[in-house]
Design a protein around this motif. Structure first.
Motif, PDB file in Angstrom:
ATOM      1  N   ALA A 102      39.284  43.483  39.307  1.00 17.77           N
ATOM      2  CA  ALA A 102      39.547  42.746  40.542  1.00 17.77           C
ATOM      3  C   ALA A 102      38.377  41.821  40.885  1.00 17.77           C
ATOM      4  N   VAL A 103      37.155  42.317  40.727  1.00 17.88           N
ATOM      5  CA  VAL A 103      35.979  41.492  41.018  1.00 17.88           C
ATOM      6  C   VAL A 103      35.879  40.348  40.009  1.00 17.88           C
ATOM      7  N   ALA A 104      36.058  40.652  38.731  1.00 22.56           N
ATOM      8  CA  ALA A 104      35.992  39.611  37.697  1.00 22.56           C
ATOM      9  C   ALA A 104      37.025  38.517  37.952  1.00 22.56           C
ATOM     10  N   ASN A 105      38.245  38.906  38.272  1.00 22.42           N
ATOM     11  CA  ASN A 105      39.300  37.930  38.550  1.00 22.42           C
ATOM     12  C   ASN A 105      38.959  37.074  39.760  1.00 22.42           C
ATOM     13  N   ALA A 106      38.353  37.689  40.772  1.00 23.35           N
ATOM     14  CA  ALA A 106      38.008  36.960  41.993  1.00 23.35           C
ATOM     15  C   ALA A 106      36.984  35.854  41.748  1.00 23.35           C
ATOM     16  N   VAL A 107      36.139  36.030  40.725  1.00 30.18           N
ATOM     17  CA  VAL A 107      35.124  34.999  40.427  1.00 30.18           C
ATOM     18  C   VAL A 107      35.530  34.145  39.224  1.00 30.18           C
ATOM     19  N   GLY A 108      36.795  34.251  38.812  1.00 30.41           N
ATOM     20  CA  GLY A 108      37.305  33.418  37.724  1.00 30.41           C
ATOM     21  C   GLY A 108      37.018  33.950  36.339  1.00 30.41           C
ATOM     22  N   GLY A 109      36.712  35.253  36.257  1.00 27.69           N
ATOM     23  CA  GLY A 109      36.369  35.843  34.965  1.00 27.69           C
ATOM     24  C   GLY A 109      37.426  36.777  34.427  1.00 27.69           C
ATOM     25  N   LYS A 110      37.130  37.310  33.240  1.00 26.08           N
ATOM     26  CA  LYS A 110      38.030  38.258  32.568  1.00 26.08           C
ATOM     27  C   LYS A 110      37.176  39.347  31.942  1.00 26.08           C
ATOM     28  N   VAL A 111      37.502  40.601  32.234  1.00 21.31           N
ATOM     29  CA  VAL A 111      36.768  41.735  31.666  1.00 21.31           C
ATOM     30  C   VAL A 111      37.172  41.918  30.211  1.00 21.31           C
ATOM     31  N   LEU A 112      36.178  41.980  29.351  1.00 26.09           N
ATOM     32  CA  LEU A 112      36.412  42.228  27.926  1.00 26.09           C
ATOM     33  C   LEU A 112      36.212  43.697  27.583  1.00 26.09           C
ATOM     34  N   GLY A 113      35.361  44.362  28.363  1.00 25.88           N
ATOM     35  CA  GLY A 113      35.107  45.773  28.122  1.00 25.88           C
ATOM     36  C   GLY A 113      34.284  46.391  29.242  1.00 25.88           C
ATOM     37  N   TYR A 114      34.473  47.691  29.448  1.00 27.39           N
ATOM     38  CA  TYR A 114      33.730  48.442  30.461  1.00 27.39           C
ATOM     39  C   TYR A 114      33.540  49.853  29.945  1.00 27.39           C
ATOM     40  N   MET A 137      34.221  28.968  28.899  1.00 20.99           N
ATOM     41  CA  MET A 137      33.851  30.260  29.452  1.00 20.99           C
ATOM     42  C   MET A 137      32.663  30.814  28.666  1.00 20.99           C
ATOM     43  N   ALA A 138      31.751  31.388  29.388  1.00 15.50           N
ATOM     44  CA  ALA A 138      30.584  32.019  28.785  1.00 15.50           C
ATOM     45  C   ALA A 138      30.793  33.534  28.767  1.00 15.50           C
ATOM     46  N   LYS A 139      30.081  34.207  27.874  1.00 13.46           N
ATOM     47  CA  LYS A 139      30.186  35.655  27.763  1.00 13.46           C
ATOM     48  C   LYS A 139      28.941  36.289  28.374  1.00 13.46           C
ATOM     49  N   PHE A 140      29.150  37.281  29.227  1.00 18.99           N
ATOM     50  CA  PHE A 140      28.072  37.968  29.924  1.00 18.99           C
ATOM     51  C   PHE A 140      28.172  39.474  29.698  1.00 18.99           C
ATOM     52  N   PHE A 141      27.009  40.106  29.742  1.00 17.02           N
ATOM     53  CA  PHE A 141      26.915  41.563  29.688  1.00 17.02           C
ATOM     54  C   PHE A 141      26.186  42.007  30.939  1.00 17.02           C
ATOM     55  N   LEU A 142      26.770  42.946  31.658  1.00 13.56           N
ATOM     56  CA  LEU A 142      26.151  43.468  32.863  1.00 13.56           C
ATOM     57  C   LEU A 142      25.852  44.941  32.659  1.00 13.56           C
ATOM     58  N   LEU A 143      24.614  45.309  32.924  1.00 15.00           N
ATOM     59  CA  LEU A 143      24.199  46.701  32.902  1.00 15.00           C
ATOM     60  C   LEU A 143      23.829  47.076  34.327  1.00 15.00           C
ATOM     61  N   GLY A 144      24.179  48.278  34.743  1.00 13.70           N
ATOM     62  CA  GLY A 144      23.853  48.663  36.113  1.00 13.70           C
ATOM     63  C   GLY A 144      23.883  50.159  36.314  1.00 13.70           C
ATOM     64  N   ASN A 145      23.550  50.534  37.529  1.00 10.59           N
ATOM     65  CA  ASN A 145      23.499  51.942  37.907  1.00 10.59           C
ATOM     66  C   ASN A 145      24.372  52.196  39.125  1.00 10.59           C
ATOM     67  N   TYR A 146      25.000  53.349  39.128  1.00 14.86           N
ATOM     68  CA  TYR A 146      25.704  53.815  40.318  1.00 14.86           C
ATOM     69  C   TYR A 146      24.695  54.483  41.235  1.00 14.86           C
ATOM     70  N   THR A 147      24.968  54.464  42.525  1.00 12.48           N
ATOM     71  CA  THR A 147      24.103  55.101  43.510  1.00 12.48           C
ATOM     72  C   THR A 147      24.672  56.472  43.869  1.00 12.48           C
ATOM     73  N   ALA A 148      23.924  57.215  44.664  1.00  5.97           N
ATOM     74  CA  ALA A 148      24.409  58.519  45.143  1.00  5.97           C
ATOM     75  C   ALA A 148      25.725  58.343  45.897  1.00  5.97           C
ATOM     76  N   LYS A 149      25.854  57.235  46.621  1.00  7.51           N
ATOM     77  CA  LYS A 149      27.095  56.948  47.346  1.00  7.51           C
ATOM     78  C   LYS A 149      28.271  56.872  46.374  1.00  7.51           C
ATOM     79  N   ALA A 150      28.083  56.220  45.244  1.00 10.73           N
ATOM     80  CA  ALA A 150      29.149  56.117  44.244  1.00 10.73           C
ATOM     81  C   ALA A 150      29.457  57.472  43.642  1.00 10.73           C
ATOM     82  N   PHE A 151      28.412  58.244  43.331  1.00 10.50           N
ATOM     83  CA  PHE A 151      28.638  59.566  42.743  1.00 10.50           C
ATOM     84  C   PHE A 151      29.399  60.467  43.717  1.00 10.50           C
ATOM     85  N   GLN A 152      29.132  60.340  45.006  1.00 11.44           N
ATOM     86  CA  GLN A 152      29.893  61.099  46.000  1.00 11.44           C
ATOM     87  C   GLN A 152      31.364  60.690  45.958  1.00 11.44           C
TER      88      GLN A 152
END
Length: 108
Positions: free
Chosen positions: A32-44, A1-16
């Protein structure tokens, strides 16, 4: 397993959505998304600055993270996801030294 870091932004739709349901558990959605692609969340975490969130995930490969990006950005709730993969700098430096020894600059 490799370790990844994802940075992103929420949209106005998300803020609503956050305003409509301030108790929404985004961590559960990310898990749920991480599990669906075979991953495991380490932190958010929600962060201040140019990005709204950072996620640390162990996953099988870059393609699994690309799939997660495609799936989540397609909803219109998130955007600008940057995927960074943890690397071993010593291994990279050894390969770079080998490549540098074999590279000839233009005109040389």
């Amino acid at each position: 397993m490799a370790k990844f870091f994802l940075l992103g932004n929420y949209t106005a739709k998300a803020f609503q959505g956050f305003l409509a349901d301030p108790d929404s558990d985004r961590g559960a959605a990310i898990n749920a998304v991480a599990n669906a692609v075979g991953g495991k969340v380490l932190g958010y975490d929600i962060v201040r600055g140019s990005y709204d969130f950072i996620v640390s995930i162990e996953a099988p490969n870059f393609e699994s993270m690309a799939a997660a990006k495609l799936a989540t950005e397609a909803t219109g709730a998130v955007t600008n996801i940057s995927i960074m993969e943890s690397i071993n700098i010593n291994s990279a430096a050894k390969l770079a030294a080998k490549a540098a020894a074999n590279y000839k600059a233009p005109g040389k």
